[in-house]
Design an enzyme around this catalytic site. Structure first.
Site, short mmCIF file in Angstrom:
data_model
loop_
_atom_site.label_atom_id
_atom_site.label_comp_id
_atom_site.label_asym_id
_atom_site.label_seq_id
_atom_site.Cartn_x
_atom_site.Cartn_y
_atom_site.Cartn_z
N GLU A 204 0.84 -1.28 -0.19
CA GLU A 204 0.39 0.17 0.70
C GLU A 204 0.58 1.50 -0.06
OE1 GLU A 204 -2.41 -3.51 1.18
OE2 GLU A 204 -0.69 -2.66 2.76
N HIS B 193 -9.10 -5.34 11.83
CA HIS B 193 -9.63 -4.82 10.03
C HIS B 193 -11.35 -4.77 9.84
CE1 HIS B 193 -7.74 -8.68 7.36
NE2 HIS B 193 -6.18 -7.42 8.10
#
Length: 376
Positions: A99, A168
């Site tokens: 990322e 998450h």
């Protein structure tokens, strides 16, 4: 990397060449046409996002999509379905699982005049790239005295899904809304998703676009206006989803649906709730919120993120500053539990707001917490 981009920008496929060495090998996926609901004029949030990306890429060759599995796999949630076949690997770029790397490339491309749409498989992974989002994208316009625009969109699923644990399941609305230079959008319906994503892509500044995984498959009625390719929603403007006169409920993303369910239950008990879909967290539509509170004289804020320094806290302060004298009851704030998200399903349910929590809060605000028969 930026020097290479600058030299090759005129070729039309600069970013594709830049990323060619990074793109993982994969078998070409079979082309599948996107389908929409016909006579009923309904559209899922997934279809709304896909069509908005498609139309903006078609209208502006500087728009491109990059992220993990957005191309050959057609998106982890199939948001980019069909786009690789239509626009090719130079504009739909599969990236490695890094990322920080591909977000930095995206910001550099935006510096040079392109309009990247960077997809995070989940916004929890954006923490790997948060330096580029905040220090490179959000601050550049101010630090350059307005000479540098960064027209980039960071998008992906945000907040709790189901059974994916503490790492998450976070809501990043308040995190990113804290930062000057960013715009933060939170769509609920297909209309929101389509109109706000188009606005985000066209905007000259960086936009954090927080979707919700559990809403992707939800269908919503859409008008002919929404389906028009020119349709676009204004950034910074909330929508009153349901009008009411007794209590105002503010919500965003998935929580808007919960608020509407609660309002329906409350209506059967004689309480008329006004539900505001915030749509935009930064800028926040303070005018619509305060106008509603001045009408209903009560406020319930709703979000699934952590309570401390949350979106609800900012809304509460806005009302205290601008409409305190109109309040007939203390503000009720509903948020996720102040703990990391539990993995066990029963504890997970307790950690996020539920419809019954909203109903109870609205009744407290209306001094109806105790059944009227019990006070007779």
């Amino acid at each position: 990397m930026l020097g290479v981009a600058r030299r090759r920008l005129g070729s039309g496929c600069a970013l594709g060449q830049l990323m060619q060495a990074l793109r993982p090998a994969a078998a070409a996926a079979s082309a599948t046409a996107r389908t929409y609901s016909a006579a009923a004029k309904e559209m899922t949030v997934r279809e709304a996002l896909n069509s908005a990306l498609d139309e903006e890429m078609s209208a502006d060759p500087s728009v491109f999509l990059m992220g993990e599995e957005v191309g050959e796999y057609q998106g982890a949630y199939k948001i980019s379905k069909g786009l690789l076949d239509k626009y090719g690997p130079d504009r739909v770029l599969d990236t490695p699982i890094t990322e920080a790397g591909f977000t930095g490339i995206g910001v550099g491309a935006a510096y040079q005049g392109l309009r990247p749409v960077v997809e995070f498989m989940t916004f929890n992974f954006s923490m790997q790239a948060i330096d580029h989002i905040i220090n490179s994208a959000a601050k550049s316009n101010y630090m350059s005295a307005g000479q540098i625009n960064v027209p980039i969109v960071f998008r992906g699923p945000n907040g709790a899904a189901a059974g994916v644990g503490a790492q998450h399941s976070q809501c990043y609305a308040a995190w990113y809304a804290h930062v000057p230079g960013l715009k933060v959008l939170t769509p609920y319906s297909a209309e929101d998703a389509r109109g706000l994503l188009k606005a985000a892509i066209r905007d000259p500044d960086p936009v954090v676009f927080l979707e919700n995984e559990l809403l992707y498959g939800e269908s919503f009625p859409v008008s002919a206006e929404v389906l028009d390719s020119s349709f676009c929603l204004p950034i910074g403007k909330a929508k009153i989803e349901r009008e009411g006169k007794d209590v105002t409920i503010t919500a965003f993303s998935k929580m808007v649906g919960y608020a509407l369910q609660a309002a329906e239950i409350l209506s059967k008990e004689g309480i008329s709730a006004e539900v505001i879909n915030l749509r935009s967290i930064r800028p926040l539509d303070r005018a619509t919120i305060n106008a509603s509170v001045r009408k209903t004289n009560r406020l319930v804020t709703l979000e699934e993120g952590f309570p401390q320094h949350g979106v609800g806290a900012e809304i509460c302060m806005s009302v205290v500053e601008d409409s305190f004298e109109y309040l007939d009851a203390p503000v009720e704030r509903i948020a996720g539990a102040d703990v990391p998200m539990p993995y066990a399903a029963n504890l997970e349910r307790m950690a996020v707001p539920q419809v019954e929590d909203i109903v109870r809060a609205a009744k407290r605000a209306c001094y109806r917490a105790v059944p009227m028969a019990a006070t007779a």
